[in-house]
Design an enzyme around this catalytic site. Sequence first.
Site, PDB file in Angstrom:
ATOM      1  N   SER A 152       8.435 -35.558  39.268  1.00 38.58           N
ATOM      2  CA  SER A 152       7.977 -34.215  38.905  1.00 38.58           C
ATOM      3  C   SER A 152       7.473 -33.483  40.151  1.00 38.58           C
ATOM      4  O   SER A 152       8.214 -33.335  41.117  1.00 38.58           O
ATOM      5  CB  SER A 152       6.906 -34.331  37.817  1.00 38.58           C
ATOM      6  OG  SER A 152       6.583 -33.086  37.263  1.00 38.58           O
ATOM      7  N   HIS A 170      12.599 -32.844  37.097  1.00 40.39           N
ATOM      8  CA  HIS A 170      12.764 -32.272  35.758  1.00 40.39           C
ATOM      9  C   HIS A 170      12.148 -30.880  35.744  1.00 40.39           C
ATOM     10  O   HIS A 170      11.570 -30.424  36.732  1.00 40.39           O
ATOM     11  CB  HIS A 170      12.159 -33.172  34.673  1.00 40.39           C
ATOM     12  CG  HIS A 170      10.670 -33.315  34.731  1.00 40.39           C
ATOM     13  ND1 HIS A 170       9.948 -34.059  33.817  1.00 40.39           N
ATOM     14  CD2 HIS A 170       9.732 -32.805  35.584  1.00 40.39           C
ATOM     15  CE1 HIS A 170       8.671 -34.001  34.090  1.00 40.39           C
ATOM     16  NE2 HIS A 170       8.504 -33.249  35.159  1.00 40.39           N
TER      17      HIS A 170
END
Length: 213
Positions: free
Chosen positions: A113, A138
């Site tokens: 992330s 993501h």
Amino acid sequence: MQRFEWKQRNHEPQDLGLIPMVIETSGRGERAYDIYSRLLRERVIFLVGPVTEASANLIVAQLLFLESENADKDIHFYINSPGGLVSAGMAVYDTMQFIKPDVSTLCIGQAASMGSLLLAAGAKGKRFCLPNSRVMIHQPLGGFQGQASDIEIHAREILYLKNRLNELLSKHTGQSMETIERDTDRDNFLGAEDSVKYGLVDAVLTSRGEGAG
């Protein structure tokens, strides 16, 4: 001369728990450092655990301090993080781009992330990962409860952040926006070699002599 001791440290910004202490002995006597402060002298800083306001503030302070100490010498940033707050991560990201020294990044364990963006944001040619590390990209996550108008405002903010983070990943990896948007639609895990191919890092290191500080 140096020796190690172990002491419990309370209220650590990155919640690192039991911290080893380095005891240096000289003609002037003994001086104790926690291991991270000792490594800071070697221009090594860490992101361990989630990206929070506290951990981000600590990293920003260390980056600025090391720049003030020597603006021409590289800083080595070791990352083992599942990600966290976008606003906190962006504070670290902007500081990395703002300061004069090159920031060399190294993934140990995982960079997921926001951690993956910070890994990719290192100086070009100085971004590394270890052979068994994992990187995950993501889209940002968010949730909000309240009045419909407030939910709409927060939805627009999440969409803005998604687009901005995709732009930054595109910039640092060399991938097109279309590719980034497709690949971040769901959790996307990459191994060390795949991270090199994708442009998140420049090389996989198996030993110290290959490039990392």
